[in-house]
Motif scaffolding. Structure first.
Motif, PDB file in Angstrom:
ATOM      1  N   ASP A  62       0.832  -1.215   0.000  1.00 24.39           N
ATOM      2  CA  ASP A  62       0.000   0.000   0.000  1.00 24.39           C
ATOM      3  C   ASP A  62       0.861   1.258   0.000  1.00 24.39           C
ATOM      4  N   LYS A  63       1.986   1.172   0.688  1.00 26.53           N
ATOM      5  CA  LYS A  63       2.873   2.337   0.789  1.00 26.53           C
ATOM      6  C   LYS A  63       3.667   2.561  -0.486  1.00 26.53           C
ATOM      7  N   ASN A  64       4.070   1.455  -1.142  1.00 19.52           N
ATOM      8  CA  ASN A  64       4.983   1.569  -2.286  1.00 19.52           C
ATOM      9  C   ASN A  64       4.315   1.360  -3.645  1.00 19.52           C
ATOM     10  N   THR A  65       3.088   0.884  -3.662  1.00 20.99           N
ATOM     11  CA  THR A  65       2.385   0.684  -4.925  1.00 20.99           C
ATOM     12  C   THR A  65       1.119   1.520  -4.909  1.00 20.99           C
ATOM     13  N   LYS A  66       1.249   2.752  -5.361  1.00 19.51           N
ATOM     14  CA  LYS A  66       0.106   3.668  -5.383  1.00 19.51           C
ATOM     15  C   LYS A  66      -0.303   3.940  -6.822  1.00 19.51           C
ATOM     16  N   VAL A  67      -1.589   4.176  -7.006  1.00 16.75           N
ATOM     17  CA  VAL A  67      -2.123   4.502  -8.333  1.00 16.75           C
ATOM     18  C   VAL A  67      -2.777   5.869  -8.257  1.00 16.75           C
ATOM     19  N   TYR A  68      -2.436   6.729  -9.226  1.00 18.28           N
ATOM     20  CA  TYR A  68      -2.989   8.087  -9.265  1.00 18.28           C
ATOM     21  C   TYR A  68      -3.759   8.287 -10.566  1.00 18.28           C
ATOM     22  N   ASN A  69      -4.932   8.861 -10.455  1.00 17.80           N
ATOM     23  CA  ASN A  69      -5.741   9.196 -11.626  1.00 17.80           C
ATOM     24  C   ASN A  69      -5.507  10.652 -12.017  1.00 17.80           C
ATOM     25  N   ASN A  70      -5.465  10.887 -13.312  1.00 22.47           N
ATOM     26  CA  ASN A  70      -5.248  12.230 -13.844  1.00 22.47           C
ATOM     27  C   ASN A  70      -6.289  12.488 -14.930  1.00 22.47           C
ATOM     28  N   GLU A  71      -6.882  13.675 -14.923  1.00 23.60           N
ATOM     29  CA  GLU A  71      -7.989  13.964 -15.845  1.00 23.60           C
ATOM     30  C   GLU A  71      -7.771  15.282 -16.574  1.00 23.60           C
ATOM     31  N   ILE A  72      -8.107  15.278 -17.873  1.00 19.67           N
ATOM     32  CA  ILE A  72      -8.047  16.498 -18.686  1.00 19.67           C
ATOM     33  C   ILE A  72      -9.373  16.630 -19.433  1.00 19.67           C
ATOM     34  N   ILE A  73      -9.990  17.786 -19.344  1.00 17.64           N
ATOM     35  CA  ILE A  73     -11.172  18.079 -20.158  1.00 17.64           C
ATOM     36  C   ILE A  73     -10.691  18.831 -21.387  1.00 17.64           C
ATOM     37  N   VAL A  74     -11.001  18.293 -22.570  1.00 20.11           N
ATOM     38  CA  VAL A  74     -10.532  18.890 -23.821  1.00 20.11           C
ATOM     39  C   VAL A  74     -11.706  19.158 -24.760  1.00 20.11           C
ATOM     40  N   CYS A  75     -11.444  20.052 -25.709  1.00 18.08           N
ATOM     41  CA  CYS A  75     -12.427  20.367 -26.756  1.00 18.08           C
ATOM     42  C   CYS A  75     -11.739  20.173 -28.110  1.00 18.08           C
ATOM     43  N   PRO A  76     -12.110  19.138 -28.862  1.00 17.41           N
ATOM     44  CA  PRO A  76     -11.512  18.953 -30.190  1.00 17.41           C
ATOM     45  C   PRO A  76     -12.105  19.934 -31.199  1.00 17.41           C
ATOM     46  N   ASN A  77     -11.252  20.715 -31.835  1.00 21.37           N
ATOM     47  CA  ASN A  77     -11.691  21.718 -32.803  1.00 21.37           C
ATOM     48  C   ASN A  77     -11.566  21.210 -34.241  1.00 21.37           C
ATOM     49  N   PHE A  78     -12.235  21.898 -35.153  1.00 22.37           N
ATOM     50  CA  PHE A  78     -12.137  21.657 -36.596  1.00 22.37           C
ATOM     51  C   PHE A  78     -12.581  20.245 -36.996  1.00 22.37           C
ATOM     52  N   ILE A 197      -6.127  23.016 -41.679  1.00 21.88           N
ATOM     53  CA  ILE A 197      -7.540  23.335 -41.444  1.00 21.88           C
ATOM     54  C   ILE A 197      -7.664  24.478 -40.439  1.00 21.88           C
ATOM     55  N   GLN A 198      -6.856  24.420 -39.383  1.00 23.40           N
ATOM     56  CA  GLN A 198      -6.873  25.461 -38.355  1.00 23.40           C
ATOM     57  C   GLN A 198      -6.539  26.824 -38.951  1.00 23.40           C
ATOM     58  N   LYS A 199      -5.503  26.879 -39.772  1.00 22.50           N
ATOM     59  CA  LYS A 199      -5.072  28.143 -40.376  1.00 22.50           C
ATOM     60  C   LYS A 199      -6.183  28.762 -41.218  1.00 22.50           C
ATOM     61  N   GLU A 200      -6.825  27.950 -42.063  1.00 20.49           N
ATOM     62  CA  GLU A 200      -7.888  28.464 -42.930  1.00 20.49           C
ATOM     63  C   GLU A 200      -9.122  28.860 -42.119  1.00 20.49           C
ATOM     64  N   TYR A 201      -9.425  28.064 -41.121  1.00 19.72           N
ATOM     65  CA  TYR A 201     -10.595  28.334 -40.288  1.00 19.72           C
ATOM     66  C   TYR A 201     -10.444  29.664 -39.543  1.00 19.72           C
ATOM     67  N   LEU A 268      -9.526  28.532 -30.432  1.00 24.33           N
ATOM     68  CA  LEU A 268      -9.046  27.878 -31.649  1.00 24.33           C
ATOM     69  C   LEU A 268      -7.541  27.981 -31.823  1.00 24.33           C
ATOM     70  N   ASP A 269      -6.820  28.299 -30.744  1.00 25.67           N
ATOM     71  CA  ASP A 269      -5.368  28.414 -30.857  1.00 25.67           C
ATOM     72  C   ASP A 269      -4.680  27.060 -30.931  1.00 25.67           C
ATOM     73  N   THR A 270      -5.410  25.979 -30.579  1.00 26.26           N
ATOM     74  CA  THR A 270      -4.876  24.619 -30.709  1.00 26.26           C
ATOM     75  C   THR A 270      -5.935  23.698 -31.305  1.00 26.26           C
ATOM     76  N   ILE A 271      -5.479  22.582 -31.855  1.00 28.25           N
ATOM     77  CA  ILE A 271      -6.411  21.609 -32.452  1.00 28.25           C
ATOM     78  C   ILE A 271      -7.221  20.936 -31.356  1.00 28.25           C
ATOM     79  N   ILE A 272      -6.526  20.440 -30.348  1.00 26.46           N
ATOM     80  CA  ILE A 272      -7.177  19.842 -29.170  1.00 26.46           C
ATOM     81  C   ILE A 272      -6.973  20.813 -28.014  1.00 26.46           C
ATOM     82  N   LYS A 273      -8.019  21.541 -27.667  1.00 27.56           N
ATOM     83  CA  LYS A 273      -7.915  22.603 -26.675  1.00 27.56           C
ATOM     84  C   LYS A 273      -8.142  22.064 -25.262  1.00 27.56           C
TER      85      LYS A 273
END
Length: 322
Positions: A62-78, A197-201, A268-273
């Motif tokens: 329990d002390k040496n084998t820990k699991v951590y969850n990590n979460e990102i909310i993203v918005c896919p553009n284009f 696509i991003q550039k034209e959009y 819209l500064d990134t593809i996956i925001k």
């Protein structure tokens, strides 16, 4: 009438047999409980050792084998939703294959052996999905005519196209933006096709903003010229007032549209925001963090199972030798 005594006797016999079976059942249970008690009494030292061993090993793990969850909310553009899901599936496949070279060299994960899993799920938000998008609203309405609306909004065909999605990944050590989050987002945003696509959009939105600013300026000029006019002919005045009311409404719509376009440019500064992220949530589900309780029980169970098979083996050998 002569069959009545026989029926009564049969019922009494049946009740007697049922009573004997119930009594035998409870007696059998009590015998097994007593045998179990004798088994633990005979093996009290081994049971104590296994309990202590399970607790010690459990605390260590329990002390040496820990699991951590990590979460990102993203918005896919284009329209990059399918691209995003395909990329996450590829990363997960590489994790399952144990391809740490891909995770380190291609993505840039600092400690690939500690990077254990990744998945993506849509954030169900029908209102955002149909907000100012008439074609999406018509699609939902059309699909709802042929089935359950709850099922439709959650099926992959619809949910994959929601604006926001949750990327979840787990690590076996504390992580940081530099170690996992930034490399992951950089990898997801590395697409030559969607960069074009991003550039034209973005250029199209900027052109639209310039055109709207020009129209708003013209409307302001028209309103200013009207202020200088007299109120001679009332019929003409009311006619012009009605037309100007429509012009003012048009200006309000254009100003609102300009605000919307400027907000779009921010996103819209990134593809996956990336919208938000949360790192290092300690995972205590299932047996994570509970091995000091699980292992003692598991060791005792295995010990009892071994004892059962030894007893069964001796009985079978005795039958063969008799």
């Amino acid at each position: 009438m002569s069959t009545t005594p026989q029926n009564t006797d049969n019922q009494e016999i049946d009740l007697s047999q049922i009573s004997k079976k119930i009594g035998g059942f409870f007696e059998n249970i009590s015998t097994k409980i007593f045998k179990a008690f004798l088994f633990f009494k005979r093996n009290i030292i081994w049971v104590g050792i296994l309990l202590a061993l399970g607790v010690v090993i459990g605390i260590y793990l329990d002390k040496n084998t820990k699991v951590y969850n990590n979460e990102i909310i993203v918005c896919p553009n284009f329209g990059s939703n399918d691209y995003l899901y395909a990329k996450i599936e590829l990363i997960n496949a590489k994790i399952l294959e144990g391809d740490t070279l891909f995770l380190k060299e291609v993505i840039g994960i600092k400690h690939p052996k500690k990077f254990k899993s990744i998945k993506i799920t849509p954030i169900t938000d029908v209102y955002k999905f149909i907000d100012n998008k008439e074609q999406n609203f018509e699609m939902i309405k059309l699909l709802a005519e042929d089935g359950d609306i709850k099922k439709i909004v959650n099926e992959s065909l619809t949910s994959k196209n929601y604006p926001y999605h949750l990327i979840s990944y787990s690590t076996t050590k504390l992580t940081s933006n530099e170690e996992t989050l930034k490399p992951l987002l950089n990898y997801l945003n590395n697409s030559d096709y969607y960069k074009v696509i991003q550039k034209e959009y973005v250029n199209n939105i900027k052109i639209k903003i310039v055109q709207n600013d020009s129209i708003i300026s013209q409307i302001d000029g028209l309103l200013n010229s009207f202020k200088g006019k007299g109120n001679g002919d009332k019929t003409v005045y009311y006619s012009e007032k009605s037309q100007l009311s429509d012009v003012i409404k048009t200006k309000d719509l254009l100003v609102y549209e300009q605000g919307t376009h400027r907000l779009e440019l921010v996103n819209l500064d990134t593809i996956i925001k990336e919208n938000s992220s949360t790192l290092n949530i300690r995972n205590v589900k299932n047996v994570n963090g509970k091995l000091k309780l699980v292992l003692p029980v598991l060791f005792i169970f295995l010990f009892v199972l071994v004892g059962f098979f030894k007893s069964y083996y001796r009985k079978q050998m005795a039958k063969l030798n008799s």
